[in-house]
Motif scaffolding. Structure first.
Motif, short mmCIF file in Angstrom:
data_model
loop_
_atom_site.label_atom_id
_atom_site.label_comp_id
_atom_site.label_asym_id
_atom_site.label_seq_id
_atom_site.Cartn_x
_atom_site.Cartn_y
_atom_site.Cartn_z
N HIS A 50 0.83 -1.22 0.00
CA HIS A 50 0.00 0.00 0.00
C HIS A 50 0.86 1.27 0.00
N ARG A 54 0.64 4.07 -2.89
CA ARG A 54 0.37 5.50 -2.62
C ARG A 54 1.38 6.39 -3.34
N GLN A 58 0.48 9.13 -6.24
CA GLN A 58 0.86 10.54 -6.07
C GLN A 58 1.71 11.04 -7.23
N SER A 89 -5.08 -0.11 -4.48
CA SER A 89 -6.04 0.01 -3.39
C SER A 89 -7.49 -0.11 -3.88
N VAL A 162 -7.33 6.30 -1.98
CA VAL A 162 -5.98 6.62 -2.46
C VAL A 162 -6.00 7.35 -3.80
#
Ligand code: ZN
Length: 164
Positions: A50, A54, A58, A89, A162
């Motif tokens: 995870h 992330r 991003q 996610s 996310v």
């Protein structure tokens, strides 16, 4: 150490490859992901998976994810450079109560890691070279015991915490 063994193995196959081996636990992958064209997740726990996801969301980097446990293998691509792509996610929510199944206790059928790794390498080279259709938005599931491949669609979850 594991990272040194991995570096030696890679360099024995290809002496021209440049390997930066980091022997430390990472919680934040932002700096490493920022330097990458494509990210491969070959880790063995959900917290790390995870955290990597992330960072890829991003920074809009393609993530090539692979997993193997017992006789079951999975490979997928989450191409976060594309706005319509699901992320890791969306498929496995961070909030889901999952029982961590450790390879060390459950074991993994050894050739399966080779198959999953080769699939990840193949998808990565395709992404870098811009060849064909990637596994983006699809999850390939290998049941090695019964020699059965399945492919399922992975949709973007509008409520994903996310990428949503
Ligand atoms: Zn998502």
């Amino acid at each position: 150490m594991k990272v040194d063994a991995a570096r030696s193995a890679l360099q024995s196959v290809n002496p021209d490859v440049s390997v930066v081996a980091l022997h430390k636990r990472l919680d934040d992958f932002s700096n490493l992901v920022a330097q990458a064209d494509v990210v491969l997740d070959c880790t063995d726990n959900f917290a790390t998976r995870h955290a990597i996801n992330r960072a890829c969301v991003q920074q809009r980097k393609p993530l090539v994810s692979g997993a193997a446990i017992r006789f079951d293998g999975q490979v997928s691509v989450f191409d976060m450079s594309r706005k319509d792509s699901p992320c890791y996610s969306c498929l496995f929510s961070e909030d889901a109560q999952v029982e961590e199944v450790a390879c060390s206790t459950m074991g993994v059928f050894a050739p399966l890691t080779g198959v999953v790794g080769a699939m990840q390498a193949m998808e990565t080279l395709k992404l870098i070279a811009g060849i064909g259709e990637s596994l983006n938005g699809r999850l390939m599931i290998l049941d090695a015991k019964n020699a059965d491949w399945r492919t399922v669609r992975v949709r973007k979850d509008a409520g994903c915490k996310v990428c949503g």
